[in-house]
Design a protein around this motif. Structure first.
Motif, PDB file in Angstrom:
ATOM      1  N   LYS A 183     -85.223 -27.335  34.364  1.00 47.17           N
ATOM      2  CA  LYS A 183     -86.050 -27.124  35.700  1.00 47.17           C
ATOM      3  C   LYS A 183     -86.627 -28.350  36.199  1.00 47.17           C
ATOM      4  O   LYS A 183     -87.595 -28.439  35.300  1.00 47.17           O
ATOM      5  CB  LYS A 183     -86.704 -25.676  35.376  1.00 47.17           C
ATOM      6  N   SER A 184     -86.646 -28.428  37.285  1.00 45.12           N
ATOM      7  CA  SER A 184     -87.381 -29.819  37.914  1.00 45.12           C
ATOM      8  C   SER A 184     -86.959 -30.729  36.891  1.00 45.12           C
ATOM      9  O   SER A 184     -86.189 -31.462  36.744  1.00 45.12           O
ATOM     10  CB  SER A 184     -88.585 -29.382  38.047  1.00 45.12           C
ATOM     11  N   PHE A 185     -88.304 -31.470  36.584  1.00 43.41           N
ATOM     12  CA  PHE A 185     -88.240 -32.727  35.582  1.00 43.41           C
ATOM     13  C   PHE A 185     -88.909 -32.633  34.068  1.00 43.41           C
ATOM     14  O   PHE A 185     -89.347 -33.136  33.730  1.00 43.41           O
ATOM     15  CB  PHE A 185     -88.908 -34.005  36.172  1.00 43.41           C
ATOM     16  N   LEU A 186     -88.428 -31.091  33.781  1.00 39.18           N
ATOM     17  CA  LEU A 186     -89.067 -30.642  32.338  1.00 39.18           C
ATOM     18  C   LEU A 186     -88.209 -31.500  31.356  1.00 39.18           C
ATOM     19  O   LEU A 186     -87.183 -32.053  31.843  1.00 39.18           O
ATOM     20  CB  LEU A 186     -88.917 -29.374  32.408  1.00 39.18           C
ATOM     21  N   THR A 187     -88.276 -31.033  30.090  1.00 35.69           N
ATOM     22  CA  THR A 187     -87.522 -31.486  28.876  1.00 35.69           C
ATOM     23  C   THR A 187     -86.214 -30.896  29.070  1.00 35.69           C
ATOM     24  O   THR A 187     -86.162 -29.841  29.212  1.00 35.69           O
ATOM     25  CB  THR A 187     -88.125 -31.206  27.733  1.00 35.69           C
ATOM     26  N   TRP A 188     -85.271 -31.996  28.709  1.00 35.13           N
ATOM     27  CA  TRP A 188     -83.719 -31.267  28.711  1.00 35.13           C
ATOM     28  C   TRP A 188     -83.691 -30.353  27.566  1.00 35.13           C
ATOM     29  O   TRP A 188     -84.091 -30.503  26.543  1.00 35.13           O
ATOM     30  CB  TRP A 188     -82.670 -32.397  28.352  1.00 35.13           C
ATOM     31  N   LYS A 189     -83.091 -29.319  27.974  1.00 36.44           N
ATOM     32  CA  LYS A 189     -82.674 -28.390  26.844  1.00 36.44           C
ATOM     33  C   LYS A 189     -81.050 -28.266  26.461  1.00 36.44           C
ATOM     34  O   LYS A 189     -80.375 -28.715  27.568  1.00 36.44           O
ATOM     35  CB  LYS A 189     -82.898 -27.070  27.283  1.00 36.44           C
ATOM     36  N   LYS A 190     -80.614 -28.026  25.357  1.00 34.49           N
ATOM     37  CA  LYS A 190     -79.294 -28.485  24.897  1.00 34.49           C
ATOM     38  C   LYS A 190     -78.620 -26.922  24.733  1.00 34.49           C
ATOM     39  O   LYS A 190     -79.314 -25.908  24.135  1.00 34.49           O
ATOM     40  CB  LYS A 190     -79.159 -29.018  23.808  1.00 34.49           C
ATOM     41  N   ILE A 191     -77.496 -26.927  25.168  1.00 37.72           N
ATOM     42  CA  ILE A 191     -76.727 -25.440  25.148  1.00 37.72           C
ATOM     43  C   ILE A 191     -75.274 -25.673  24.882  1.00 37.72           C
ATOM     44  O   ILE A 191     -74.605 -26.723  25.334  1.00 37.72           O
ATOM     45  CB  ILE A 191     -76.951 -24.676  26.242  1.00 37.72           C
ATOM     46  N   GLY A 192     -74.640 -25.251  23.819  1.00 32.78           N
ATOM     47  CA  GLY A 192     -73.153 -25.244  23.781  1.00 32.78           C
ATOM     48  C   GLY A 192     -72.926 -26.318  22.942  1.00 32.78           C
ATOM     49  O   GLY A 192     -71.767 -26.857  22.751  1.00 32.78           O
TER      50      GLY A 192
END
Length: 299
Positions: A183-192
């Motif tokens: 969201k916006s420029f927050l830390t990347w989240k990994k999925i899958g």
């Protein structure tokens, strides 16, 4: 007759003759000569290791053979590997094989490269210094090709969920893939990420839930194999504004003296919904039926 002699100096010419003696006197044979071998290291070029799309480790084996040795690698995209040269390093002056290596970078993916190890050496005998150069044989390796990754527009966007889409091109290597979102420029989240590697072109999609309503998210697909890591272009989507679910109480049926079936209609309005019935002998109810969770939809 023959005799072995030792403790000779390398790279030196020696003169010799045989002499025979008896009661009749001593007779010398004609003078002859030989030259001992010069000191020189033993060098071999070994197979490259850790070959990736833009880097590789060049290897060699050197026995200094009691000379002072420094070595370097030459490499390039032709059979005469002289386009590039690594920094010179010392291999010592012992008499046992030494493994040497250097990692090179800035390579082009899917390209054949040639390389060899070169040795400069020197030694001193009786105050005289001698120098030389030798090299190992030419070897070759081919860099790997990174996977391809393309991000595709998100679908099934609701106020709290979305489906992320993309494609992967493994280029012949087992390839892992996953999505990153934020969201916006927050830390990347990994999925899958917990999936079997793919070896053929693949269409990927992952459903994400628990998003904030009326918010913009960015996402991209990531493909990774031993050839490297590829990031698909970033794309974005905006979740829908939050809408409360609707609930309409229906009729009761199958009524007996001690049971009944209660009916109603739910519209989740795009967010996961839980539902249950309240009932009782007064408008204050007092009891609740078994609930259902995870109802999703927009109708």
């Amino acid at each position: 007759v023959s005799a072995g002699i030792t403790n000779l100096q390398p790279g030196t010419t020696y003169y010799y003759r045989i002499e025979a003696t008896s009661l009749g006197g001593t007779v010398p044979g004609p003078q002859m000569s030989f030259t001992t071998s010069t000191l020189s290291p033993i060098v071999s070029t070994d197979d490259a290791t850790n070959v990736a799309n833009r880097t590789a480790t060049l290897n060699g084996t050197i026995n200094p053979n009691e000379t002072n040795v420094s070595y370097y690698f030459q490499w390039g995209p032709s059979e005469n590997p002289s386009a590039y040269k690594t920094y010179s390093k010392s291999a010592g002056s012992g008499n046992k094989p030494v493994r040497v290596s250097t990692t090179v970078s800035g390579l082009k993916p899917g390209t054949a490269y040639y390389y060899t190890v070169l040795v400069d050496y020197n030694y001193r005998i009786s105050g005289v210094e001698s120098r030389g150069q030798t090299n190992g044989e030419n070897k070759t390796f081919t860099t790997l090709i990174s996977p391809g990754a393309a991000t595709i527009q998100a679908t099934n966007v609701t106020s709290s969920s979305a489906t992320l889409n993309g494609t992967i091109t493994p280029n012949g290597l087992p390839t892992e893939w996953y999505f990153e979102y934020r969201k916006s420029f927050l830390t990347w989240k990994k999925i899958g990420a917990v999936r079997e590697p793919v070896t053929q072109n693949w269409s990927a999609s992952v459903n994400i839930m628990g998003l904030d309503p009326n918010s913009t998210y960015r996402f991209r697909i990531v493909a990774k194999n031993i050839g490297g890591t590829a990031y698909g272009p970033e794309m974005s989507f905006k979740t829908l504004p939050f809408v409360l679910p609707s609930a309409t109480t229906g009729h009761a049926y199958n009524i007996t003296k001690n049971s009944a079936t209660l009916e109603g209609i739910i519209n989740p309005q795009g967010s996961p919904v839980s539902c249950w019935f309240q009932y009782g002998p007064t408008p204050s109810y007092g009891k609740a039926s078994t609930g259902q969770t995870g109802i999703i939809g927009t109708s």
